[in-house]
Design a protein around this motif. Sequence first.
Motif, PDB file in Angstrom:
ATOM      1  N   CYS A   1      20.475  41.522   7.732  1.00  0.00           N
ATOM      2  CA  CYS A   1      21.354  42.201   6.768  1.00  0.00           C
ATOM      3  C   CYS A   1      20.893  43.620   6.432  1.00  0.00           C
ATOM      4  O   CYS A   1      21.603  44.345   5.735  1.00  0.00           O
ATOM      5  CB  CYS A   1      21.436  41.378   5.484  1.00  0.00           C
ATOM      6  SG  CYS A   1      22.231  39.778   5.726  1.00  0.00           S
ATOM      7  N   MET A   2      19.734  44.014   6.921  1.00  0.00           N
ATOM      8  CA  MET A   2      19.218  45.364   6.652  1.00  0.00           C
ATOM      9  C   MET A   2      19.911  46.377   7.558  1.00  0.00           C
ATOM     10  O   MET A   2      20.499  46.003   8.579  1.00  0.00           O
ATOM     11  CB  MET A   2      17.709  45.409   6.922  1.00  0.00           C
ATOM     12  CG  MET A   2      16.887  44.620   5.964  1.00  0.00           C
ATOM     13  SD  MET A   2      15.137  44.737   6.447  1.00  0.00           S
ATOM     14  CE  MET A   2      14.405  43.743   5.168  1.00  0.00           C
ATOM     15  N   PRO A   3      19.832  47.657   7.194  1.00  0.00           N
ATOM     16  CA  PRO A   3      20.351  48.686   8.105  1.00  0.00           C
ATOM     17  C   PRO A   3      19.677  48.546   9.473  1.00  0.00           C
ATOM     18  O   PRO A   3      18.461  48.345   9.556  1.00  0.00           O
ATOM     19  CB  PRO A   3      19.947  50.002   7.430  1.00  0.00           C
ATOM     20  CG  PRO A   3      19.789  49.643   5.983  1.00  0.00           C
ATOM     21  CD  PRO A   3      19.282  48.226   5.969  1.00  0.00           C
ATOM     22  N   ASN A   4      20.472  48.619  10.532  1.00  0.00           N
ATOM     23  CA  ASN A   4      19.984  48.469  11.909  1.00  0.00           C
ATOM     24  C   ASN A   4      19.276  47.132  12.118  1.00  0.00           C
ATOM     25  O   ASN A   4      18.332  47.024  12.903  1.00  0.00           O
ATOM     26  CB  ASN A   4      19.068  49.624  12.312  1.00  0.00           C
ATOM     27  CG  ASN A   4      19.792  50.944  12.320  1.00  0.00           C
ATOM     28  OD1 ASN A   4      20.901  51.046  12.845  1.00  0.00           O
ATOM     29  ND2 ASN A   4      19.202  51.945  11.716  1.00  0.00           N
ATOM     30  N   GLY A   5      19.761  46.106  11.443  1.00  0.00           N
ATOM     31  CA  GLY A   5      19.143  44.794  11.535  1.00  0.00           C
ATOM     32  C   GLY A   5      19.029  44.270  12.947  1.00  0.00           C
ATOM     33  O   GLY A   5      18.037  43.643  13.317  1.00  0.00           O
ATOM     34  N   HIS A   6      20.043  44.543  13.766  1.00  0.00           N
ATOM     35  CA  HIS A   6      19.997  44.056  15.146  1.00  0.00           C
ATOM     36  C   HIS A   6      18.861  44.708  15.925  1.00  0.00           C
ATOM     37  O   HIS A   6      18.206  44.060  16.744  1.00  0.00           O
ATOM     38  CB  HIS A   6      21.344  44.266  15.839  1.00  0.00           C
ATOM     39  CG  HIS A   6      21.710  45.703  16.031  1.00  0.00           C
ATOM     40  ND1 HIS A   6      22.077  46.539  14.989  1.00  0.00           N
ATOM     41  CD2 HIS A   6      21.757  46.458  17.153  1.00  0.00           C
ATOM     42  CE1 HIS A   6      22.325  47.747  15.467  1.00  0.00           C
ATOM     43  NE2 HIS A   6      22.147  47.723  16.772  1.00  0.00           N
TER      44      HIS A   6
END
Length: 85
Positions: A23-28
Amino acid sequence: DLFRPDDQREYEAVQLAIQKTRCMPNGHLRLKLIRLVYWDRSHTVDGAGLAVGYQSAQARRINGQFIRLVAKNLGFHSEDDTPEP
């Protein structure tokens, strides 16, 4: 049971850290870095960072954040010490 109680606790701590990281920015990209280092064991933290487009310092920061999330989920690390993404 599939796991011993301690193994189950560790599994759940890692799974929760994965969910939060997703769920964080740039999680992937963060999770790809973690996968390359810990599951695939094909890269160092710096190498995995380069593979996903991060410089060494940023890769190390992301790795540290993930480790702290797991530690917090296991009760070894306080919330106040976990940096924001």
